[in-house]
Write an enzyme that holds these catalytic residues in place. Structure first.
Site, PDB file in Angstrom:
ATOM      1  CG  ASP A 106      -1.657   1.213   1.481  1.00  0.00           C
ATOM      2  OD1 ASP A 106      -2.260   1.692   0.511  1.00  0.00           O
ATOM      3  OD2 ASP A 106      -1.660   1.734   2.621  1.00  0.00           O
ATOM      4  CG  ASP A 116      -2.043   7.322   0.279  1.00  0.00           C
ATOM      5  OD1 ASP A 116      -1.116   8.013  -0.160  1.00  0.00           O
ATOM      6  OD2 ASP A 116      -3.125   7.165  -0.321  1.00  0.00           O
TER       7      ASP A 116
HETATM    8  C1  BG6 Z   1      -6.076   5.543   0.395  1.00  0.00           C
HETATM    9  C2  BG6 Z   1      -5.951   6.496   1.575  1.00  0.00           C
HETATM   10  O1  BG6 Z   1      -4.802   5.117   0.006  1.00  0.00           O
HETATM   11  O2  BG6 Z   1      -6.710   6.193  -0.701  1.00  0.00           O
HETATM   12  C3  BG6 Z   1      -7.328   7.072   1.927  1.00  0.00           C
HETATM   13  O3  BG6 Z   1      -5.417   5.794   2.670  1.00  0.00           O
HETATM   14  C4  BG6 Z   1      -7.975   7.707   0.707  1.00  0.00           C
HETATM   15  O4  BG6 Z   1      -7.161   8.027   2.953  1.00  0.00           O
HETATM   16  C5  BG6 Z   1      -8.022   6.693  -0.436  1.00  0.00           C
HETATM   17  O5  BG6 Z   1      -9.281   8.158   1.003  1.00  0.00           O
HETATM   18  C6  BG6 Z   1      -8.575   7.302  -1.728  1.00  0.00           C
HETATM   19  O6  BG6 Z   1      -7.687   8.298  -2.146  1.00  0.00           O
HETATM   20  P1  BG6 Z   1      -7.971   9.412  -3.218  1.00  0.00           P
HETATM   21  O7  BG6 Z   1      -6.632  10.110  -3.358  1.00  0.00           O
HETATM   22  O8  BG6 Z   1      -8.375   8.727  -4.487  1.00  0.00           O
HETATM   23  O9  BG6 Z   1      -9.044  10.295  -2.682  1.00  0.00           O
HETATM   24 MG    MG Z   2      -2.642   3.164   3.692  1.00  0.00          MG
END
Ligand code: BG6
Ligand code: MG
Length: 214
Positions: A10, A12
Site C-alpha cells: 500500500d 499512503d
Molecule cells: C487511500 C488512503 O490510500 O486512498 C485514503 O489511505 C484515501 O485516505 C483513499 O481516502 C482514496 O484516495 P484518493 O486520493 O483517491 O481520494
Molecule cells: Mg494506507
C-alpha cells in the site's frame, strides 16, 4: 525464512505519511461544513478507506444531494492536492529506497496496491515509480479495500500467483483485502489496529528485508 515471489505495498501511510495529508484535507472540509472531526476518528474510520466511503462517514447522516457530495469530494481532493504538491523524495520513509532495492536484489518483485486516484502523482513526486514492477491504484478496480481486487490486480501486474505474495498495509481494511486475496499480510502500525495480520511492525522505516520476512 519465508520468501515471497512478490511484495505488494500500500502507499499512503506505508511508504510515506500521506495519510496525515488525507486527514488534514478531510478536516478542512469538515471545518468548512461545521462538522466535528478528530484525528482519532480519522484513525478509527477513515484510514485506508476510499473517497466516497470517507465522505459518507464524515457527513454523519446529514442529507446531502448527489451533486453536493460530488462537489465535496472534489473540494477535499483539491485540498489534498494543495498539500501534496510540495512533496519531495525526502518524504519517503527513512530507509524506504534501500528496502525496495534489497527486495529486488533478492529476486522478489515489487508492486503497489493503493486505493488512491492520486497514487501516480505521489509516486512521481517521491520519484518512486522506477522501484516498482507493477502499480495498481484507485483507477484499477471497481471494488475498493476491504475487497481483495486491488491486491489481486497488483499480483497480476507482476505475474505472481496471489499465494506467493506478501501484502503490506497500514489500514485494517487493507489487511482484510490482503487476506481475502489469499496473501500473507504484514500490518504497519499499532498491534491493536489489526484483526487478521500475520505479522505487525510499528513502522516500515529502517526495516530490512529480513525484518519483514522473519
Ligand atoms: C487511500 C488512503 O490510500 O486512498 C485514503 O489511505 C484515501 O485516505 C483513499 O481516502 C482514496 O484516495 P484518493 O486520493 O483517491 O481520494
Ligand atoms: Mg494506507
Amino acid at each position: 525464512m519465508y520468501k515471497p515471489q512478490a511484495i505488494i505495498f500500500d502507499l499512503d501511510g506505508v511508504l510515506t505519511d500521506t495519510s496525515e495529508y488525507h486527514y488534514q484535507a478531510w478536516k478542512h472540509l469538515a471545518d468548512d461544513e461545521g462538522i466535528s472531526f478528530t484525528h482519532e476518528e480519522n484513525d478509527a474510520h477513515l484510514r485506508g478507506v476510499g473517497r466516497r466511503e470517507s465522505l459518507t462517514y464524515l457527513l454523519k447522516g446529514r442529507a446531502v444531494s448527489a451533486t453536493q457530495q460530488t462537489e465535496m469530494m472534489e473540494r477535499k481532493n483539491r485540498y489534498y492536492n494543495d498539500l501534496i504538491k510540495q512533496m519531495t523524495p525526502n518524504e519517503i520513509i527513512d530507509g524506504g529506497i534501500q528496502l525496495l532495492q534489497e527486495i529486488r536484489a533478492a529476486g522478489i518483485k515489487t508492486a503497489i496496491a493503493s486505493a488512491s486516484k492520486n497514487c501516480m502523482i505521489v509516486l512521481e513526486l517521491l520519484d518512486l515509480v522506477r522501484y516498482f514492477d507493477g502499480i495498481a491504484d484507485g483507477y484499477s478496480v471497481v471494488h475498493g479495500k476491504p475487497a481483495p481486487d486491488v491486491f489481486v490486480y497488483a499480483a497480476g501486474t507482476v505475474r505472481v500467483p496471489v499465494s506467493a505474495c506478501l501484502g503490506v498495509e497500514d489500514a485494517d481494511a487493507g489487511i482484510e483485502a490482503i487476506k481475502a486475496a489469499g496473501m500473507i499480510a504484514l500490518g504497519i502500525g499499532p498491534r491493536e489496529r489489526f484483526q487478521q495480520a500475520d505479522k505487525v511492525l510499528p513502522t516500515l522505516a529502517r526495516q530490512h528485508l529480513q525484518d519483514i520476512l522473519d
